[in-house]
Design a protein around this motif. Structure first.
Motif, PDB file in Angstrom:
ATOM      1  N   SER A 235       0.617  -1.714  -0.056  1.00 22.84           N
ATOM      2  CA  SER A 235      -0.256  -0.210  -0.136  1.00 22.84           C
ATOM      3  C   SER A 235       0.814   1.005  -0.026  1.00 22.84           C
ATOM      4  CB  SER A 235      -1.599  -0.267   1.455  1.00 22.84           C
ATOM      5  OG  SER A 235      -1.546   1.384   1.266  1.00 22.84           O
ATOM      6  N   ASP A 236       0.168   2.238  -0.627  1.00 21.16           N
ATOM      7  CA  ASP A 236       0.961   3.354  -0.180  1.00 21.16           C
ATOM      8  C   ASP A 236       0.900   4.741   0.589  1.00 21.16           C
ATOM      9  OD1 ASP A 236      -1.353   4.914  -1.175  1.00 21.16           O
ATOM     10  OD2 ASP A 236      -1.689   4.878  -3.299  1.00 21.16           O
ATOM     11  N   ARG A 237       0.033   3.665   2.291  1.00 19.07           N
ATOM     12  CA  ARG A 237      -0.569   4.633   2.524  1.00 19.07           C
ATOM     13  C   ARG A 237      -0.959   3.463   3.651  1.00 19.07           C
ATOM     14  NH1 ARG A 237      -5.053   9.478   0.988  1.00 19.07           N
ATOM     15  NH2 ARG A 237      -4.056  10.001  -0.998  1.00 19.07           N
ATOM     16  N   PRO A 238      -0.625   3.819   5.460  1.00 19.40           N
ATOM     17  CA  PRO A 238      -1.065   2.615   6.104  1.00 19.40           C
ATOM     18  C   PRO A 238      -2.307   2.872   5.759  1.00 19.40           C
ATOM     19  CG  PRO A 238       0.093   5.040   7.283  1.00 19.40           C
ATOM     20  CD  PRO A 238      -0.346   5.316   6.270  1.00 19.40           C
ATOM     21  N   THR A 239      -2.536   0.875   5.805  1.00 17.22           N
ATOM     22  CA  THR A 239      -4.211   0.315   5.311  1.00 17.22           C
ATOM     23  C   THR A 239      -4.240  -0.317   6.576  1.00 17.22           C
ATOM     24  OG1 THR A 239      -5.724   0.047   4.254  1.00 17.22           O
ATOM     25  CG2 THR A 239      -3.481  -0.814   3.439  1.00 17.22           C
ATOM     26  N   PRO A 240      -5.981  -1.198   6.319  1.00 13.01           N
ATOM     27  CA  PRO A 240      -5.079  -2.560   7.619  1.00 13.01           C
ATOM     28  C   PRO A 240      -5.223  -3.308   5.868  1.00 13.01           C
ATOM     29  CG  PRO A 240      -7.366  -1.580   7.529  1.00 13.01           C
ATOM     30  CD  PRO A 240      -6.844  -0.331   6.907  1.00 13.01           C
ATOM     31  N   VAL A 241      -4.829  -4.864   6.276  1.00 12.89           N
ATOM     32  CA  VAL A 241      -5.095  -5.894   5.213  1.00 12.89           C
ATOM     33  C   VAL A 241      -5.422  -6.587   6.774  1.00 12.89           C
ATOM     34  CG1 VAL A 241      -4.565  -6.652   3.388  1.00 12.89           C
ATOM     35  CG2 VAL A 241      -3.979  -3.892   3.865  1.00 12.89           C
ATOM     36  N   ASN A 242      -6.735  -7.578   5.914  1.00 12.51           N
ATOM     37  CA  ASN A 242      -7.118  -9.476   6.295  1.00 12.51           C
ATOM     38  C   ASN A 242      -7.376 -10.021   5.167  1.00 12.51           C
ATOM     39  OD1 ASN A 242      -6.743 -11.024   8.638  1.00 12.51           O
ATOM     40  ND2 ASN A 242      -7.548 -10.679   9.527  1.00 12.51           N
ATOM     41  N   LEU A 243      -6.745 -10.702   4.376  1.00 12.89           N
ATOM     42  CA  LEU A 243      -7.425 -11.804   3.173  1.00 12.89           C
ATOM     43  C   LEU A 243      -7.197 -12.770   3.679  1.00 12.89           C
ATOM     44  CD1 LEU A 243      -4.774 -10.404   0.584  1.00 12.89           C
ATOM     45  CD2 LEU A 243      -6.584  -9.261   1.177  1.00 12.89           C
ATOM     46  N   THR A 244      -8.035 -13.753   2.785  1.00 14.76           N
ATOM     47  CA  THR A 244      -8.033 -14.875   3.262  1.00 14.76           C
ATOM     48  C   THR A 244      -8.849 -15.563   2.191  1.00 14.76           C
ATOM     49  OG1 THR A 244      -8.807 -16.845   5.293  1.00 14.76           O
ATOM     50  CG2 THR A 244     -10.976 -15.315   4.194  1.00 14.76           C
ATOM     51  N   ASN A 245      -9.235 -17.284   2.581  1.00  8.30           N
ATOM     52  CA  ASN A 245     -10.122 -17.599   1.065  1.00  8.30           C
ATOM     53  C   ASN A 245     -11.131 -18.553   1.661  1.00  8.30           C
ATOM     54  OD1 ASN A 245     -10.368 -20.284  -0.596  1.00  8.30           O
ATOM     55  ND2 ASN A 245      -9.706 -19.350  -1.471  1.00  8.30           N
ATOM     56  N   HIS A 246     -12.290 -17.714   0.550  1.00  8.48           N
ATOM     57  CA  HIS A 246     -13.291 -18.471   1.567  1.00  8.48           C
ATOM     58  C   HIS A 246     -14.629 -19.324   0.676  1.00  8.48           C
ATOM     59  CE1 HIS A 246     -17.612 -17.884   3.308  1.00  8.48           C
ATOM     60  NE2 HIS A 246     -16.888 -16.811   3.933  1.00  8.48           N
ATOM     61  N   THR A 247     -13.659 -20.782   0.457  1.00  7.67           N
ATOM     62  CA  THR A 247     -14.246 -21.729   0.202  1.00  7.67           C
ATOM     63  C   THR A 247     -15.021 -22.265   0.847  1.00  7.67           C
ATOM     64  OG1 THR A 247     -12.323 -22.164  -1.883  1.00  7.67           O
ATOM     65  CG2 THR A 247     -13.616 -24.234  -0.920  1.00  7.67           C
ATOM     66  N   TYR A 248     -15.881 -23.131   0.849  1.00  8.79           N
ATOM     67  CA  TYR A 248     -17.018 -24.302   0.920  1.00  8.79           C
ATOM     68  C   TYR A 248     -16.154 -25.784   1.048  1.00  8.79           C
ATOM     69  CZ  TYR A 248     -20.317 -19.906   2.565  1.00  8.79           C
ATOM     70  OH  TYR A 248     -21.163 -19.237   3.187  1.00  8.79           O
ATOM     71  N   TRP A 249     -16.012 -25.996   1.996  1.00  3.82           N
ATOM     72  CA  TRP A 249     -15.668 -27.423   1.516  1.00  3.82           C
ATOM     73  C   TRP A 249     -16.858 -28.822   1.929  1.00  3.82           C
ATOM     74  CZ3 TRP A 249     -11.391 -27.884  -1.613  1.00  3.82           C
ATOM     75  CH2 TRP A 249     -10.311 -26.707  -0.978  1.00  3.82           C
ATOM     76  N   ASN A 250     -16.598 -29.245   1.285  1.00  6.00           N
ATOM     77  CA  ASN A 250     -17.516 -31.371   1.830  1.00  6.00           C
ATOM     78  C   ASN A 250     -17.007 -32.467   1.010  1.00  6.00           C
ATOM     79  OD1 ASN A 250     -19.568 -33.072   2.032  1.00  6.00           O
ATOM     80  ND2 ASN A 250     -21.468 -31.792   2.473  1.00  6.00           N
ATOM     81  N   LEU A 251     -15.942 -32.900   1.953  1.00  4.97           N
ATOM     82  CA  LEU A 251     -15.056 -33.514   1.408  1.00  4.97           C
ATOM     83  C   LEU A 251     -15.978 -35.352   0.974  1.00  4.97           C
ATOM     84  CD1 LEU A 251     -12.801 -33.280   4.398  1.00  4.97           C
ATOM     85  CD2 LEU A 251     -12.556 -31.602   1.770  1.00  4.97           C
ATOM     86  N   ALA A 252     -17.382 -35.189   1.511  1.00  4.27           N
ATOM     87  CA  ALA A 252     -17.833 -36.393   0.447  1.00  4.27           C
ATOM     88  C   ALA A 252     -18.299 -35.736  -0.622  1.00  4.27           C
ATOM     89  CB  ALA A 252     -19.295 -36.826   1.629  1.00  4.27           C
ATOM     90  N   GLY A 253     -18.155 -34.773  -1.054  1.00  2.00           N
ATOM     91  CA  GLY A 253     -18.491 -34.191  -2.288  1.00  2.00           C
ATOM     92  C   GLY A 253     -19.683 -32.645  -2.160  1.00  2.00           C
ATOM     93  N   HIS A 254     -19.368 -31.877  -3.445  1.00  2.75           N
ATOM     94  CA  HIS A 254     -19.940 -31.088  -3.373  1.00  2.75           C
ATOM     95  C   HIS A 254     -21.746 -30.446  -2.963  1.00  2.75           C
ATOM     96  CE1 HIS A 254     -21.746 -30.220  -6.714  1.00  2.75           C
ATOM     97  NE2 HIS A 254     -20.868 -30.873  -6.990  1.00  2.75           N
ATOM     98  N   GLY A 255     -22.132 -31.987  -3.172  1.00  2.36           N
ATOM     99  CA  GLY A 255     -23.650 -31.797  -3.220  1.00  2.36           C
ATOM    100  C   GLY A 255     -23.423 -32.336  -2.000  1.00  2.36           C
ATOM    101  N   ALA A 256     -23.084 -33.220  -1.015  1.00  2.00           N
ATOM    102  CA  ALA A 256     -23.413 -33.898   0.110  1.00  2.00           C
ATOM    103  C   ALA A 256     -24.681 -33.984   0.514  1.00  2.00           C
ATOM    104  CB  ALA A 256     -21.991 -34.826   0.823  1.00  2.00           C
TER     105      ALA A 256
END
Length: 356
Positions: free
Chosen positions: A170-191
């Motif tokens: 950033s070119d100025r002070p700023t908050p940054v807190n990134l993440t990934n928002h994947t929804y998982w179901n390990l039995a299959g996405h439609g389980a």
């Protein structure tokens, strides 16, 4: 040999500007694992891995088209920013000045605001076996100070690690807190929920952050000992949910036990006894948000390939710094100053567990 293939996933038509293609990238490895990502929201749309029977199973909830991702409000698979999770009242003080960011889920600012990183079309380029997405967030966007340049790189390794690396300046002070928002179901996405409740969950944390009725952290760090929040030893999700108030679910930041050198350590492990698919989450961040899809529609919503996604039919494990850190000086800081490089690594490691 690891490969990356590219094709069109749709057409983005910004108001008053020429239409541009939405790009999809398919990453494969010699084990037959396949991950797909798109540059709308720098998001993961599919991950197919072999189950205990040797069959490929897609463990990521998603949509069939770009247009459905645009209308989706559940943050499926996206990169969340500029600040993930919640900011109380949409305001904080930075260097003596009050900053106001957009309150998109009253009374909080959630996941970057009304038009966060999840709703942007990112630049993209392939380098070897990885794909990097780039987005420049202007000064004042959603109320945040500073122009922030962010890069998110996806890579699929030979040993079934999906690695996500974040970098931002950033070119100025700023908050940054990134993440990934994947929804998982390990039995299959439609389980669905029944299969999800049989998942065995382990989280490497002795404490979690208490939240109020708006899922906003109070600042109090609580011991998991003797509670439904204790996943230090693997337990079925159904057992943990039964220890919570009726109708409750998880949407909590766990304070991770981290390596002494500050490097990448294990945050969590989840196994589906139905498929045998195991997922280990590794990160260099101090926290992970465990979310059990409590805000997915109770009566279900249509997903990809004809699937229906209902409440608590999936889980998220979002590596991050602590929520609302801008209003809690006792938390690890999320402020990035000019000349500093924000870095964050998250690894989703897949294998087959035949012991279930």
């Amino acid at each position: 040999m690891r490969t990356v293939a590219e094709d069109n996933f749709g057409v983005h038509r910004p108001a008053g500007q020429p239409a541009v293609p939405v790009r999809r990238f398919t990453l494969t490895n010699p084990a037959g694992t396949e991950a797909q990502v798109i540059n709308y929201g720098a998001r993961l749309t599919s991950l197919k891995v072999k189950d205990k029977h040797g069959r490929l199973v897609d463990v990521v909830l998603g949509e069939d088209s770009y247009e459905k991702y645009v209308s989706n409000t559940c943050y499926f698979g996206c990169t969340v920013g500029r600040v993930a999770n919640r900011i109380a009242g949409g305001k904080f003080v930075l260097n003596g000045q009050e900053v106001n960011v957009k309150v998109n889920r009253p009374p909080v600012h959630l996941h970057g605001g009304q038009v966060g990183f999840d709703k942007q079309l990112w630049g993209s380029h392939v380098e070897g076996d990885s794909v990097t997405f780039t987005y420049v967030s202007r000064h004042g966007e959603e109320g945040y100070p500073g122009q922030l340049t962010t890069h998110v790189t996806y890579q699929l390794t030979d040993d079934n690690q999906l690695t996500i690396r974040y970098r931002a300046m950033s070119d100025r002070p700023t908050p940054v807190n990134l993440t990934n928002h994947t929804y998982w179901n390990l039995a299959g996405h439609g389980a669905g929920r029944d299969e999800l409740l049989r998942h065995q969950v382990t989280i490497n944390a002795a404490t979690y952050l208490e939240v109020d009725e708006n899922c906003l952290v109070t600042g109090r760090q609580c011991s998991v000992n003797g509670s439904g929040y204790d996943f230090r030893v693997s337990r079925p999700l159904s057992e943990a949910l039964a220890a919570l108030p009726p109708g409750g679910g998880f949407d909590n930041n766990y304070c991770l036990e981290r390596p002494g050198d500050g490097g990448v350590g294990t945050a969590a492990r989840v196994v589906s006894p139905d498929s045998g698919v195991a997922m280990e989450v590794l990160t260099d961040q101090p926290g992970v948000q465990f979310y059990t899809g409590n805000f997915l529609p109770a009566d279900g919503a249509p997903g990809k390939e004809g699937a229906t996604y209902g409440r608590q039919g999936a889980f998220c494990l979002e590596t991050q710094k602590y929520p609302d850190a801008v209003n809690h000086p006792e938390f690890p800081s999320t402020i990035v100053n000019p000349g500093e490089l924000y870095q964050h690594t998250c690894i989703y490691q897949f294998s087959v567990d035949n012991s279930c």
